[in-house]
Design an enzyme around this catalytic site. Structure first.
Site, PDB file in Angstrom:
ATOM      1  N   ILE A 209       0.833  -1.199   0.000  1.00  0.00           N
ATOM      2  CA  ILE A 209       0.000   0.000   0.000  1.00  0.00           C
ATOM      3  C   ILE A 209       0.870   1.253   0.000  1.00  0.00           C
ATOM      4  CG2 ILE A 209      -1.887  -1.182   1.183  1.00  0.00           C
ATOM      5  CD1 ILE A 209      -1.051   0.319   3.730  1.00  0.00           C
ATOM      6  N   VAL A 251       3.464  -2.564   5.653  1.00  0.00           N
ATOM      7  CA  VAL A 251       4.017  -2.279   4.329  1.00  0.00           C
ATOM      8  C   VAL A 251       3.183  -2.939   3.244  1.00  0.00           C
ATOM      9  CG1 VAL A 251       6.006  -2.627   2.815  1.00  0.00           C
ATOM     10  CG2 VAL A 251       6.353  -1.967   5.202  1.00  0.00           C
ATOM     11  N   GLU A 252       2.652  -4.122   3.520  1.00  0.00           N
ATOM     12  CA  GLU A 252       1.955  -4.876   2.490  1.00  0.00           C
ATOM     13  C   GLU A 252       0.496  -4.447   2.331  1.00  0.00           C
ATOM     14  OE1 GLU A 252       2.714  -9.140   2.452  1.00  0.00           O
ATOM     15  OE2 GLU A 252       4.427  -8.816   3.768  1.00  0.00           O
ATOM     16  N   MET A 253      -0.333  -4.636   3.368  1.00  0.00           N
ATOM     17  CA  MET A 253      -1.762  -4.354   3.236  1.00  0.00           C
ATOM     18  C   MET A 253      -2.305  -3.388   4.289  1.00  0.00           C
ATOM     19  SD  MET A 253      -3.268  -8.036   1.975  1.00  0.00           S
ATOM     20  CE  MET A 253      -3.144  -8.529   0.256  1.00  0.00           C
TER      21      MET A 253
END
Length: 450
Positions: A209, A251-253
Site C-alpha cells: 500500500i 508495508v503490504e496491506m
C-alpha cells in the site's frame, strides 16, 4: 457490492483455470501425512550409533572448533551442512524426521567409503555391521516416506489433484483477488502472486500500500501446499496462518487487526450472503481457511520430470537426463527433495563461503532468515529451502533476488552451498533439467508473461 472482479466472471475464471472434477467435499488434506514407519531397529540403538561414533563432534550446534582429525573450516562446514541432533532428537518420533534429513543420511552412507571424503579418515569409523544397521534403518524410513521409489530417489511427483471443498475454493478465490484485503483497496494477494506469471510478480521486492516496498523476494504461491512451513523464515506452519499475515503488515496491506477486515467485508451483502452459505460466520479463521483451500488448488502436476519419475523415459531430453544425473551426483536432491523439491528444511545460505559478505551490499534484517523467529545464533542466514518447481518462471532467485539468470543462480549455489565449480556444459545441463520442472495448469504448461 464486490468491487474487484464480478462474481460471475470470477467463477468462470477459476473454473476455467482449475479443474474440480473428482474432488472430495470438506476434505482436510495434510500433505505430510505419510504412512507410519514401523521401526524394526530401536531408537536406542540408533542413538548409541550416533553418539559413540562422535557424529555430534562436527554435526551439532555445540561442535567445538578444534579436533585432532578435522580443522576449524571442516568442523564449521559440518555444523552448517547437517545437524545430526536434528535426527537424534526425533528418533522416538520417526514421522518427524524430514525427507531432507533422510536424504542427507543416505547420501553419507553411499559416500562414506570415498577416499577423498573426510568421513573415511575419521577415527570413529562405522563397522560393517553398524553401517548395515544404519542402512536398514534409513531404508525403512525411505520406504515409508518415499514409497515406490528406489533408495537413491528423494523426489516424488506432484499429484494430479488434491481433495478440497469446492465451495471454500470459490470463496477463497474471491478473497485472493479482492483488493479490499488491503486497507486502501489497492492490492490483493494476486498483486504479488500473479497466477499467469508463475505465481510471482517478477520483482526483487513487492509493492504494498502507498507504494511501499517490501524487504524480501516474494516466493511463488504455486505448490506452496507442499511446503512444511511458509515464508522464508518458516514463521507460518500452514497456508491459513500465512494468509493471515500480509493484511496486517504495515508495508503490504496495512490493517491494524482482522476485525477491521471482517467489518469491511460484512458491509457487502452479496459477499456476506455467499460466505455464510459456506461458513457459519465471517471471521479471520474462516476467511484465511478459504484462502488456504483455494491455494491447495494451485498445484502444477505433470511436468516432464514428473512424467519421467512415473516411468516415461522419453519425457526428458538427453541433456535433461544428464542434468538430472549431475543434480543427484552433487547432492542437490538432498535439500531439494520431496514433492516440492524444497520447502522441507531450513539451510544456511553460505556453507562454504560467506554469501552475504561477498554480495557487496549491506546486511539487512531480512538476511538473518530463521534467526528472526528463533533468536538462535545458529539460525542466522538460515532460510527455508525454496521449491525448484517451475523455477524457470520464478526469477529473480534467492531471498535477496540476487540474480534473474538461472545459470548464475546454479553457479552461486555450487559455490556457496557445495563448494564446487562445474564446467559451463555441466551447468547448461543442470539448467536444462531445471527447465523440465515446469508443470501444467488445466492440462497446459504453466507459462510466464512476456
Amino acid at each position: 457490492m464486490l468491487k474487484t472482479i464480478p462474481l460471475a466472471t470470477l467463477l468462470l475464471l477459476v473454473a476455467a483455470v482449475f479443474p474440480f472434477a473428482a474432488m472430495a467435499d470438506n476434505a482436510n488434506i495434510a500433505v505430510q501425512d505419510l504412512p507410519k514407519t514401523q521401526q524394526k531397529i530401536t531408537a536406542q540403538e540408533m542413538q548409541r550409533l550416533f553418539t559413540q561414533k562422535h557424529c555430534i563432534d562436527c554435526h551439532s550446534n555445540s561442535a567445538t572448533e578444534s579436533l585432532p582429525y578435522a580443522d576449524k573450516q571442516q568442523i564449521n562446514i559440518g555444523k552448517k551442512s547437517f545437524l545430526v541432533t536434528a535426527i537424534t532428537e526425533q528418533l522416538n518420533y520417526p514421522d518427524n524426521i524430514t525427507i531432507t534429513d533422510l536424504a542427507k543420511l543416505q547420501y553419507f552412507l553411499r559416500h562414506q567409503t570415498d577416499q577423498q571424503d573426510l568421513h573415511s579418515r575419521l577415527p570413529y569409523q562405522f563397522t560393517a555391521e553398524e553401517s548395515a544397521i544404519l542402512s536398514q534403518w534409513t531404508e525403512q524410513l525411505h520406504s515409508d516416506k518415499l514409497p515406490h521409489t528406489d533408495q537413491q530417489t528423494f523426489i516424488l511427483p506432484i499429484p494430479e489433484r488434491l481433495p478440497v471443498d469446492f465451495r471454500k475454493v470459490m470463496i477463497g478465490g474471491m478473497l485472493f483477488t479482492d483488493n479490499r484485503l488491503s486497507f486502501d483497496n489497492s492490492v490483493s494477494c494476486f498483486s504479488c502472486h500473479l497466477l499467469d506469471n508463475g505465481g510471482v510478480d517478477g520483482l526483487a521486492v513487492s509493492t504494498g500500500i502507498a507504494g511501499q516496498q517490501g524487504v524480501i523476494n516474494a516466493p511463488t504461491v504455486y505448490n506452496a501446499v507442499f511446503n512444511t512451513s511458509q515464508f522464508w523464515d518458516g514463521r507460518a506452519k500452514t497456508l491459513a496462518a500465512q494468509a493471515a499475515e500480509p493484511p496486517l503488515n504495515p508495508v503490504e496491506m496495512g490493517y491494524h487487526n482482522w476485525q477491521e477486515i471482517t467489518e469491511k467485508f460484512a458491509k457487502d451483502p452479496q459477499f456476506l450472503d455467499l460466505f455464510l452459505q459456506v461458513y457459519p460466520e465471517l471471521t479471520q479463521a474462516n476467511m484465511t481457511d478459504a484462502i488456504a483451500e483455494f491455494e491447495k488448488r494451485l498445484i502444477t502436476p505433470n511436468s516432464p520430470f514428473d512424467r519421467y519419475l512415473k516411468g516415461d523415459t522419453s519425457a526428458l531430453t538427453e541433456q535433461q537426463k544428464r542434468g538430472y544425473q549431475l543434480f543427484k551426483e552433487n547432492c542437490c536432491d538432498t535439500c531439494h527433495s520431496g514433492i516440492n523439491m524444497g520447502g522441507n528444511s531450513f539451510e544456511i545460505m553460505g556453507i562454504y563461503a560467506d554469501y552475504i559478505k561477498d554480495r557487496g551490499t549491506p546486511e539487512t534484517s531480512a538476511d538473518l532468515g530463521r534467526y528472526n523467529q528463533t533468536q538462535q545464533e545458529n539460525d542466522k542466514y538460515r532460510f527455508k529451502v525454496p521449491s525448484l518447481r517451475n523455477i524457470a518462471l520464478t526469477a529473480p532467485y534467492f531471498h535477496d533476488a540476487r540474480t534473474s539468470d538461472l545459470h548464475q543462480a546454479v553457479n552461486l549455489v555450487l559455490k556457496y552451498q557445495l563448494g564446487k565449480t562445474l564446467s559451463a556444459q555441466q551447468v547448461d545441463d543442470i539448467v536444462a533439467f531445471l527447465e523440465s520442472l515446469t508443470g501444467e495448469v488445466r492440462g497446459k504448461p504453466l507459462t510466464k508473461k512476456k
